[in-house]
Design an enzyme around this catalytic site. Sequence first.
Site, short mmCIF file in Angstrom:
data_model
loop_
_atom_site.label_atom_id
_atom_site.label_comp_id
_atom_site.label_asym_id
_atom_site.label_seq_id
_atom_site.Cartn_x
_atom_site.Cartn_y
_atom_site.Cartn_z
N GLY A 44 5.19 -13.01 1.90
CA GLY A 44 6.59 -12.72 1.66
C GLY A 44 6.99 -11.47 2.41
O GLY A 44 6.13 -10.66 2.78
N GLN B 277 11.84 -3.96 4.26
CA GLN B 277 10.52 -3.68 4.83
C GLN B 277 10.52 -3.65 6.35
O GLN B 277 9.57 -3.19 6.97
CB GLN B 277 9.49 -4.72 4.35
N CYS C 75 1.09 -5.41 -0.98
CA CYS C 75 2.39 -5.30 -0.32
C CYS C 75 2.17 -4.84 1.11
O CYS C 75 1.38 -3.92 1.34
CB CYS C 75 3.25 -4.29 -1.08
N LEU C 76 2.85 -5.47 2.05
CA LEU C 76 2.70 -5.07 3.45
C LEU C 76 3.12 -3.62 3.68
O LEU C 76 2.70 -3.00 4.65
CB LEU C 76 3.52 -6.00 4.36
N HIS D 180 8.55 -10.27 -6.62
CA HIS D 180 8.15 -9.10 -5.83
C HIS D 180 9.19 -8.84 -4.73
O HIS D 180 9.61 -7.69 -4.52
CB HIS D 180 6.76 -9.36 -5.23
N GLU D 181 9.62 -9.91 -4.04
CA GLU D 181 10.59 -9.73 -2.94
C GLU D 181 11.96 -9.34 -3.46
O GLU D 181 12.64 -8.49 -2.87
CB GLU D 181 10.69 -11.01 -2.10
N HIS E 94 12.17 -5.74 -4.07
CA HIS E 94 12.36 -4.96 -2.84
C HIS E 94 13.85 -4.78 -2.52
O HIS E 94 14.27 -3.74 -2.01
CB HIS E 94 11.71 -5.66 -1.64
ZN LIG Z 1 6.17 -5.82 -0.94
#
Ligand SMILES: [Zn+2]
Length: 167
Positions: A46, A51, A92-93, A134-135, A138
Amino acid sequence: MPILEIIHYPNEILDTECGRVSSFDKDLHRLLDNMYETMIAEDGVGLAAPQVGILSQIAIVDIGEGEESELFELINPEIVEQRGNQIDIEGCLSFPGLYGKVPRAKVIKVKANDRYGNEYHLEAEGYLARAIQHEIDHLHGVLFTSKVVEYVHESELTDWSEEQLQR
Ligand SMILES: [Zn+2]
């Protein structure tokens, strides 16, 4: 298509509420395509627009691989219903190498726009529901670290491969 640069914590962009999208134009489509390329290149499941430095309510999720692969493009997404609980490990990236157990709703119903501005509804459960939550967090400047109940060391990641946890 270009691979976008992922913003890592700490960066105030990651803490910022994103604005709703009102133009469903070529620029949006290009961004979505570039976000997809970036997510694949980074082995993520995702990716949210903040991000990659864009403060708009845009996120993509694809938890599958190969034939299981199914891409969800979530623009202006809202959780309209949720039920149940689950706790599992997330990464998480924007936090390379950091993993923790996060409680989430088990089942969610989401209202969102697609890339053309059409409204659609989606019901998700389990791992897909987790990734979507999660997204969406963000897009409101909420990071998974604010919800972690227990951090997990990389060496303890037995059930999940590292790649499956990057969001
Ligand atoms: Zn994340």
